[in-house]
Design an enzyme around this catalytic site. Structure first.
Site, mmCIF file in Angstrom:
data_model
loop_
_atom_site.group_PDB
_atom_site.id
_atom_site.type_symbol
_atom_site.label_atom_id
_atom_site.label_comp_id
_atom_site.label_asym_id
_atom_site.label_seq_id
_atom_site.Cartn_x
_atom_site.Cartn_y
_atom_site.Cartn_z
ATOM 1 N N TYR A 123 0.811 -1.224 0.000
ATOM 2 C CA TYR A 123 0.000 0.000 0.000
ATOM 3 C C TYR A 123 0.844 1.273 0.000
ATOM 4 O O TYR A 123 0.365 2.321 -0.436
ATOM 5 C CB TYR A 123 -0.916 0.027 1.224
ATOM 6 C CG TYR A 123 -1.904 -1.111 1.283
ATOM 7 C CD1 TYR A 123 -2.850 -1.283 0.282
ATOM 8 C CD2 TYR A 123 -1.892 -2.005 2.338
ATOM 9 C CE1 TYR A 123 -3.760 -2.329 0.327
ATOM 10 C CE2 TYR A 123 -2.797 -3.057 2.395
ATOM 11 C CZ TYR A 123 -3.723 -3.217 1.385
ATOM 12 O OH TYR A 123 -4.614 -4.250 1.434
ATOM 13 N N THR A 124 2.042 1.218 0.518
ATOM 14 C CA THR A 124 2.841 2.437 0.672
ATOM 15 C C THR A 124 3.780 2.630 -0.516
ATOM 16 O O THR A 124 4.119 1.679 -1.228
ATOM 17 C CB THR A 124 3.669 2.382 1.965
ATOM 18 O OG1 THR A 124 4.563 1.265 1.911
ATOM 19 C CG2 THR A 124 2.761 2.229 3.174
#
Length: 749
Positions: A123-124
């Site tokens: 996600y990052t």
């Protein structure tokens, strides 16, 4: 077909296990847990930064998914778990963990409340920060040694060419086999100032370096309260402790606002610690607690005092002592040195070794550049020859079978020069190109001269290192965040200073249930008791006084009156708070100040005077107070031993009154004989009579009041037998001192 012969090596298990564990230990120490003094990084951190640079994730580029970076790191350079690798990457991106972050993260990268609450790597997104360029900018300039990766397919730098002393800039922690490291972060400008001082004064001492580098500088901006001598010890020995404290201010409305917390302290945990004290009613000085932190002000914890009269300094000192608002950090400057060995180093050794590494790195960079300059000048010399003989060169290229060999023979050119001539494009064969070559030759010749002068002079080389350090300090440095103010360690307030003192009555039942009622004059016998239980005794005092309990075996116990249940309930058994011996039961209560005196004694006729403080027990099991053969009588308070008298009644119906001052004052023991007993006789009741006080004798629900004149008949010396009470009152249930009558104007009573 011949049998295949297999050779086996046979070793004792002890030898094999020792070698295997030693190999593992060395791997953990050198390749996992400890940072290197050169670039201040552990292998996994170094590989993450290098992998990101290879992916083109510079500060000026667009970020990429963190999973892409982690995949490259564990696939190419670091064959370990992806979660551990990603966690190391996250730490380098957290501004509250790293003083100068190396990774610029987008997305959820954790918070000070929970540093491990970061989102999954899918996600990052991430890229390198501008400061990371200080570790990577000279990587391709011949400054480092390249080693094969774990599978031998690629190469990786053994160390990064750090332009700053990163080992102390960001610090690190780690645990290896038999050793650990705890290096605090520091301010970059101060570190570089110390390095420049050491460059100019190679024999500088640690105190001289501390004039430029006074102490650590944590990213959270807390207050460092360690004494100068404590910090000096750390930098001279490499070991010690740094004490940090939150910073706070009092606003105009009287509220206390905590603006900065110690490093790695969770705001939520601090609030929970304060709230727990409030719930336990141990902190009535605080009315409310709020967290007003937001994106603009990451730390803003508001404490609302109960009134403006609350001493804010005393309150905060108490919170510093009882919560994580003040914290000590262990410092252990253990790292791998340039010799490849782990060792705890002092400040001078660390900066000295790093400056040696930096100087060698700059020298290798200059030598690499000088080689490139010489190579380019060599090529330019060949190109100039070609331009000066352009017609002959063209002829050779057009008509000779082997133009390369002919050019080398005809003009005395090297193979490199010849290749450069043959690679020329036709559009470059113009007069202007000859002018460019001549100009470039002049520039490179001047650069070569400058490089040779730098390499030939150690003084000029050191000056260059110092200049580059100054540039980096200006480019990446900032002001100190943590003020250094030496303060003594905080002390918690005493309970008497925090909690209000109020009148209470402690009530004990025969079954051993205890409770506390607010106020005096309580009808203790009329309270509600469990079925089959009834009132035993009660004592009046204040909530901030010392409560001592005495059992039938002569042991004394201590309880905090504030922790007793309310008298609105039926209380709780003392056995939940005390560890009584089998068959023991509490028979008496004492409540008062530490210096108050009580008469203690047993039914066997011996006793003494004890201070309440001497009876205080430090644990649930209590302490021995009275040595006796028969159970003790209820302890009796005596305020003024000079005027008080002790009245004792025995089973035979005898009464003796004598001055309390005749008894010894002891912390524990048997004491002196109180009254002479014969046969099966024993003490059944006792009372302390203030000067002039009458005595009430309760016998089978009949009451006998002995006034002051009547008492003289029973006054005697200590250890005498006393006189018989009147017939009908010889079976004594209890003795009670009555309030002395007010004297009349004519002197009567």
């Amino acid at each position: 077909m011949t049998d295949e012969i297999t050779e086996t090596e046979r070793l004792p298990l002890r030898v094999f296990a020792e070698k295997a564990y030693l190999d593992y230990s060395m791997y953990v120490v050198l390749d996992r847990a400890l940072p290197h003094v050169a670039d201040g990084l552990k292998p996994v951190q170094r590989r993450i930064i290098y992998a990101m640079s290879e992916l083109g994730l510079s500060a000026a580029s667009k970020p990429k998914k963190s999973a892409r970076t982690v995949g490259d790191v564990i696939g190419k350079f670091h064959p370990h778990g992806d979660s551990a690798c990603y966690e190391a990457m996250v730490t380098m991106a957290q501004s509250f963990s790293y003083r100068y972050p190396l990774v610029d993260g987008q997305g959820n990268w954790g918070s000070p409340d929970d540093p491990k609450s970061f989102a999954a790597m899918r996600y990052t997104e991430s890229k390198l920060t501008p400061y990371a360029a200080a570790l990577l900018s000279e990587l391709e300039q011949g400054t480092v040694e390249w080693i094969p990766t774990y599978d031998g397919v690629l190469t990786e730098p053994r160390l990064l060419p750090a332009r700053t002393p990163n080992i102390l800039v960001n610090g690190t922690t780690g645990i290896a086999v038999g050793m650990a490291t705890d290096i605090p972060p520091h301010n970059l400008r101060e570190l570089i100032a110390a390095c420049q001082h050491l460059l100019k004064h190679p024999k500088a001492t640690v105190p001289e370096l501390m004039e430029h580098l006074p102490g650590p500088d944590y990213p959270t901006g807390c207050e460092i309260i360690s004494d100068v001598n404590e910090l000096k010890k750390i930098y001279e020995t490499g070991n010690g402790q740094v004490r940090a404290r939150s910073r706070w201010e009092r606003e105009d409305d009287g509220n206390i606002v905590i603006t900065h917390l110690p490093h790695q302290v969770s705001p939520a945990k601090v609030q929970e610690q304060i709230a727990e004290q409030m719930r336990a009613k141990k902190l009535p000085l605080i009315e409310d607690l709020r967290d007003e932190s937001d994106h603009e002000t990451p730390t803003r914890v508001v404490i609302i005092p109960r009134s403006n009269r609350v001493d804010a300094d005393a309150l905060m000192a108490h919170l510093f002592a009882t919560t994580d608002l003040e914290k000590s950090y262990r410092v252990n400057l253990n790292m791998i040195g340039l010799d490849g060995r782990p060792r705890v180093k002092n400040l001078r050794d660390i900066l000295g070794e790093w400056l040696q590494y930096r100087t060698d790195t700059v020298r290798r960079r200059l030598e690499h550049r000088l080689a490139k300059v010489n190579e380019r000048l060599h090529i330019l010399d060949g190109l100039l020859i070609a331009y000066l003989n352009i017609d002959e060169v063209i002829r050779i290229i057009r008509f000779e079978e082997d133009p390369k060999a002919e050019l080398m023979r005809r003009f005395g050119l090297s193979e490199i020069q010849t290749d450069a001539i043959l690679d020329l494009r036709l559009r470059h064969l113009q007069k202007l190109e000859e002018i460019k070559i001549t100009g470039e030759q002049a520039e490179l010749a001047a650069e070569r001269k400058a490089l040779e002068e730098l390499l030939a002079s150690d003084a000029k080389l050191k000056k260059l290192v110092g200049q580059e350090l100054a540039e980096d300090a200006k480019k990446y440095g900032d002001v100190r965040r943590c003020p250094i103010v030496a303060r003594p360690a905080a002390q918690a307030l005493e309970a008497a200073e925090i909690l209000p003192s109020e009148q209470i009555t402690v009530v004990l039942s025969k079954a051993g249930w205890i409770r506390s009622a607010k106020g005096h004059g309580i009808d203790a016998a009329g309270l509600s008791y469990k079925a089959g239980d009834e009132f035993l005794c009660a004592v009046e005092g204040r909530s901030n006084q010392l409560l001592i309990l005495l059992d039938n075996r002569g042991r004394a116990y201590s309880l905090n009156p504030r922790e007793l249940p309310s008298a609105r309930s039926q209380g709780e058994p003392v056995t939940t708070k005390l560890d009584l011996q089998d068959g023991a039961s509490v028979i008496g209560l004492m409540l008062g100040d530490a210096g108050d005196k009580f008469v203690l004694g047993g039914g066997d006729g011996y006793g003494f005077v004890a201070k309440l403080d001497d009876l205080q027990a430090r644990n649930r099991a209590g302490k021995a107070a009275i040595n006796l053969e028969l159970p003790p009588f209820t302890p009796l308070a005596t305020r003024d031993a000079a005027g008080d008298r002790l009245a004792l009644a025995t089973a035979e119906g005898r009464l003796l009154v004598f001055p309390v001052s005749e008894l010894p004052e002891m912390a524990k023991g048997k004491g002196n004989k109180l009254i002479a007993l014969k046969g099966e006789d024993r003490i059944v009741a006792a009372a302390v009579l203030p000067a002039g006080s009458p005595l009430e004798v309760l016998s089978r629900k009949r009451i006998l009041t002995l006034k002051r004149a009547d008492l003289e008949h029973y006054v005697g010396t200590r250890a005498s037998r006393g006189n018989h009470l009147p017939r009908g009152y010889m079976q004594v249930d209890s003795l009670q001192a009555l309030k002395a009558a007010e004297p009349k104007p004519d002197g009567g009573t």
